[in-house]
Motif scaffolding. Sequence first.
Motif, PDB file in Angstrom:
ATOM      1  N   ASP A  70      -8.768  -1.097 -10.786  1.00 28.06           N
ATOM      2  CA  ASP A  70      -8.407  -1.496 -12.150  1.00 28.06           C
ATOM      3  C   ASP A  70      -7.884  -2.925 -12.247  1.00 28.06           C
ATOM      4  N   THR A  71      -7.150  -3.383 -11.231  1.00 31.57           N
ATOM      5  CA  THR A  71      -6.504  -4.694 -11.305  1.00 31.57           C
ATOM      6  C   THR A  71      -7.253  -5.802 -10.591  1.00 31.57           C
ATOM      7  N   GLY A  72      -8.109  -5.444  -9.638  1.00 29.93           N
ATOM      8  CA  GLY A  72      -8.790  -6.460  -8.844  1.00 29.93           C
ATOM      9  C   GLY A  72      -7.964  -6.938  -7.655  1.00 29.93           C
ATOM     10  N   ILE A  73      -6.801  -6.341  -7.443  1.00 27.53           N
ATOM     11  CA  ILE A  73      -5.950  -6.672  -6.297  1.00 27.53           C
ATOM     12  C   ILE A  73      -6.454  -5.856  -5.114  1.00 27.53           C
ATOM     13  N   SER A  74      -6.562  -6.481  -3.950  1.00 30.28           N
ATOM     14  CA  SER A  74      -7.089  -5.766  -2.794  1.00 30.28           C
ATOM     15  C   SER A  74      -6.187  -4.598  -2.412  1.00 30.28           C
ATOM     16  N   ARG A  75      -6.806  -3.580  -1.859  1.00 24.63           N
ATOM     17  CA  ARG A  75      -6.060  -2.397  -1.440  1.00 24.63           C
ATOM     18  C   ARG A  75      -5.073  -2.756  -0.329  1.00 24.63           C
ATOM     19  N   THR A  76      -5.446  -3.695   0.524  1.00 19.42           N
ATOM     20  CA  THR A  76      -4.563  -4.149   1.601  1.00 19.42           C
ATOM     21  C   THR A  76      -3.296  -4.780   1.048  1.00 19.42           C
ATOM     22  N   THR A  77      -3.438  -5.602   0.028  1.00 22.90           N
ATOM     23  CA  THR A  77      -2.283  -6.234  -0.605  1.00 22.90           C
ATOM     24  C   THR A  77      -1.390  -5.189  -1.250  1.00 22.90           C
ATOM     25  N   LEU A  78      -1.996  -4.249  -1.954  1.00 23.40           N
ATOM     26  CA  LEU A  78      -1.217  -3.188  -2.596  1.00 23.40           C
ATOM     27  C   LEU A  78      -0.492  -2.333  -1.565  1.00 23.40           C
ATOM     28  N   ALA A  79      -1.146  -2.044  -0.451  1.00 24.99           N
ATOM     29  CA  ALA A  79      -0.508  -1.245   0.606  1.00 24.99           C
ATOM     30  C   ALA A  79       0.678  -1.988   1.194  1.00 24.99           C
ATOM     31  N   SER A  80       0.570  -3.292   1.371  1.00 21.49           N
ATOM     32  CA  SER A  80       1.691  -4.085   1.890  1.00 21.49           C
ATOM     33  C   SER A  80       2.892  -4.026   0.954  1.00 21.49           C
ATOM     34  N   ILE A  81       2.619  -4.088  -0.334  1.00 25.82           N
ATOM     35  CA  ILE A  81       3.706  -3.999  -1.315  1.00 25.82           C
ATOM     36  C   ILE A  81       4.263  -2.576  -1.343  1.00 25.82           C
ATOM     37  N   TYR A  82       3.382  -1.592  -1.351  1.00 28.59           N
ATOM     38  CA  TYR A  82       3.769  -0.182  -1.433  1.00 28.59           C
ATOM     39  C   TYR A  82       4.669   0.227  -0.265  1.00 28.59           C
ATOM     40  N   TYR A  83       4.274  -0.153   0.943  1.00 24.90           N
ATOM     41  CA  TYR A  83       5.038   0.217   2.131  1.00 24.90           C
ATOM     42  C   TYR A  83       6.138  -0.794   2.473  1.00 24.90           C
ATOM     43  N   LYS A  84       6.362  -1.745   1.581  1.00 22.05           N
ATOM     44  CA  LYS A  84       7.422  -2.753   1.698  1.00 22.05           C
ATOM     45  C   LYS A  84       7.312  -3.560   2.985  1.00 22.05           C
ATOM     46  N   ARG A  85       6.073  -3.905   3.356  1.00 24.06           N
ATOM     47  CA  ARG A  85       5.822  -4.731   4.536  1.00 24.06           C
ATOM     48  C   ARG A  85       5.771  -6.211   4.196  1.00 24.06           C
ATOM     49  N   SER A  86       5.427  -6.533   2.961  1.00 23.31           N
ATOM     50  CA  SER A  86       5.285  -7.937   2.584  1.00 23.31           C
ATOM     51  C   SER A  86       6.645  -8.532   2.243  1.00 23.31           C
ATOM     52  N   LYS A  87       6.839  -9.753   2.694  1.00 22.51           N
ATOM     53  CA  LYS A  87       8.091 -10.443   2.406  1.00 22.51           C
ATOM     54  C   LYS A  87       7.984 -11.243   1.122  1.00 22.51           C
ATOM     55  N   THR A  88       6.772 -11.660   0.795  1.00 21.79           N
ATOM     56  CA  THR A  88       6.541 -12.392  -0.449  1.00 21.79           C
ATOM     57  C   THR A  88       5.316 -11.819  -1.153  1.00 21.79           C
ATOM     58  N   VAL A  89       5.303 -11.943  -2.455  1.00 25.62           N
ATOM     59  CA  VAL A  89       4.165 -11.502  -3.263  1.00 25.62           C
ATOM     60  C   VAL A  89       3.824 -12.647  -4.199  1.00 25.62           C
TER      61      VAL A  89
END
Length: 52
Positions: free
Chosen positions: A22-41
């Motif tokens: 729906d958003t065009g955001i990659s699933r990998t990026t969403l997973a990083s945010i979801y699992y709180k692995r990313s330090k920056t967005v």
Amino acid sequence: MDNNLSMIIGGRLLNLSTISRDTGISRTTLASIYYKRSKTVKLDTLTKLCDW
């Protein structure tokens, strides 16, 4: 960075693939945010999620 993405997805019974499609955001990026692995967005990623 703290986020409530997992609570929002769970509350709406959605999955990352649906949001990605729906958003065009990659699933990998969403997973990083979801699992709180990313330090920056990126701002445009946040904007897409908020607008969605």
